[in-house]
Design an enzyme around this catalytic site. Structure first.
Site, PDB file in Angstrom:
ATOM      1  N   ASP A 136      -5.619  -0.503  -1.880  1.00 27.49           N
ATOM      2  CA  ASP A 136      -6.386  -1.435  -2.717  1.00 27.49           C
ATOM      3  C   ASP A 136      -7.597  -2.002  -2.003  1.00 27.49           C
ATOM      4  O   ASP A 136      -7.719  -1.930  -0.779  1.00 27.49           O
ATOM      5  CB  ASP A 136      -5.502  -2.619  -3.109  1.00 27.49           C
ATOM      6  CG  ASP A 136      -5.305  -3.579  -1.937  1.00 27.49           C
ATOM      7  OD1 ASP A 136      -4.941  -3.120  -0.830  1.00 27.49           O
ATOM      8  OD2 ASP A 136      -5.547  -4.791  -2.102  1.00 27.49           O
ATOM      9  N   ASP A 168      -5.088   1.891  10.818  1.00 23.90           N
ATOM     10  CA  ASP A 168      -6.523   1.693  11.073  1.00 23.90           C
ATOM     11  C   ASP A 168      -6.694   1.193  12.512  1.00 23.90           C
ATOM     12  O   ASP A 168      -6.755   1.994  13.449  1.00 23.90           O
ATOM     13  CB  ASP A 168      -7.061   0.707  10.026  1.00 23.90           C
ATOM     14  CG  ASP A 168      -8.576   0.541  10.073  1.00 23.90           C
ATOM     15  OD1 ASP A 168      -9.246   1.320  10.763  1.00 23.90           O
ATOM     16  OD2 ASP A 168      -9.087  -0.390   9.415  1.00 23.90           O
ATOM     17  N   GLY A 196       0.772  -1.240   0.000  1.00 23.87           N
ATOM     18  CA  GLY A 196       0.000   0.000   0.000  1.00 23.87           C
ATOM     19  C   GLY A 196       0.803   1.290   0.000  1.00 23.87           C
ATOM     20  O   GLY A 196       0.362   2.292  -0.560  1.00 23.87           O
ATOM     21  N   LEU A 234     -10.955   2.957   2.172  1.00 26.17           N
ATOM     22  CA  LEU A 234     -10.361   3.845   1.178  1.00 26.17           C
ATOM     23  C   LEU A 234      -9.561   3.077   0.131  1.00 26.17           C
ATOM     24  O   LEU A 234      -8.893   2.087   0.456  1.00 26.17           O
ATOM     25  CB  LEU A 234      -9.441   4.855   1.873  1.00 26.17           C
ATOM     26  CG  LEU A 234     -10.058   5.663   3.020  1.00 26.17           C
ATOM     27  CD1 LEU A 234      -9.017   6.575   3.645  1.00 26.17           C
ATOM     28  CD2 LEU A 234     -11.245   6.482   2.515  1.00 26.17           C
TER      29      LEU A 234
END
Ligand code: IMP
Ligand code: MG
Length: 172
Positions: A156, A100, A41, A150
Site C-alpha cells: 500500500d 527494504d 502487506g 511499490l
C-alpha cells in the site's frame, strides 16, 4: 495525479510464487513449519503461497508498523499485534511483503528468537536493495527490485492500492 508504472505482472507473480512454494515444500518436507505473515502487506502473498505448498503448515500473523503514511521508513518499528501460536521448538518461516532497509526484519527476528523457535527463515515477495541498512539474509526471494516505491498485491501507500493484482511503481 500519481502514476502507476507496471513492475511485476500477475503472471510474473504467479510464476515466482509457484517456484518459491515448490522450493519451500522440498526444504520442509516431513516438517510442519509455522508461517508467520507480517500484516498487513503480506496477506495477499501469504494466501497465494500457502495454496501452492504441498506440506502441512500452521499460520499466524504479527503486525508491525514503521511507515505511517509516508513512503520512507520512520526507522522505528512498533509491534501492534503479536504472535498467538507458541513457536517454542518449532520451525518458523516469516512471510514478508518487502524487505527494504532491513530494519523491520531485524526487529522481527529479534522478537521471534525470544520465543525459542527451532529455526527461523525468511520468505519475501520483494527484496528491495536500494535502502538496505542492515544486512539481513532473506532465504526465499520471489523478486529483486532495485528501487522505487511499490504498490499493489497487498502493498500500500497510505492504505491505498492493496487490492491491485499486480505490482506497480508509484510515481508521485
Ligand atoms: P524496512 O524496515 O525498511 O525493511 O521496510 C519495512 C516495511 O515497509 C516492509 O515490510 C513493507 O511493509 C514496507 N515497505 C517497504 N518498501 C515498500 C514499498 O516500496 N511499498 C510498500 N511498502 C513498503
Ligand atoms: Mg511489511
Amino acid at each position: 495525479m500519481p502514476e502507476l508504472i507496471p513492475v511485476l505482472s500477475k503472471e510474473d507473480i504467479e510464476k515466482s510464487v509457484a517456484g518459491i512454494a515448490k522450493q519451500i515444500s522440498a526444504d520442509y518436507r516431513h516438517r510442519k513449519p509455522i508461517l508467520v505473515g507480517v500484516l498487513k502487506g503480506a496477506f495477499v502473498f501469504l494466501s497465494d503461497l500457502i495454496r501452492q505448498l504441498t506440506i502441512p503448515v500452521k499460520i499466524d500473523f504479527i503486525r508491525t508498523a514503521s511507515y505511517g503514511d509516508e513512503t520512507s521508513s520512520s526507522g522505528t518499528v512498533c509491534l501492534t499485534k503479536g504472535l498467538e501460536i507458541d513457536i517454542h521448538g518449532e520451525d518458523v518461516l516469516v512471510v514478508e511483503d518487502i524487505v527494504d532497509s532491513g530494519v523491520t526484519l531485524r526487529w522481527i527476528l529479534d522478537y521471534l528468537s525470544g520465543f525459542g523457535p527451532a529455526s527461523v527463515r525468511i520468505c519475501a515477495l520483494v527484496d528491495k536493495r536500494e535502502r538496505r541498512q542492515i544486512d539481513v539474509h532473506v532465504d526465499y526471494v520471489c523478486h529483486v527490485v532495485q528501487q522505487g516505491f511499490l504498490v499493489g498485491y497487498g502493498l500500500d501507500c497510505a492504505e491505498d492500492f492493496r487490492h491491485l493484482p499486480a505490482v506497480y511503481h508509484l510515481k508521485k
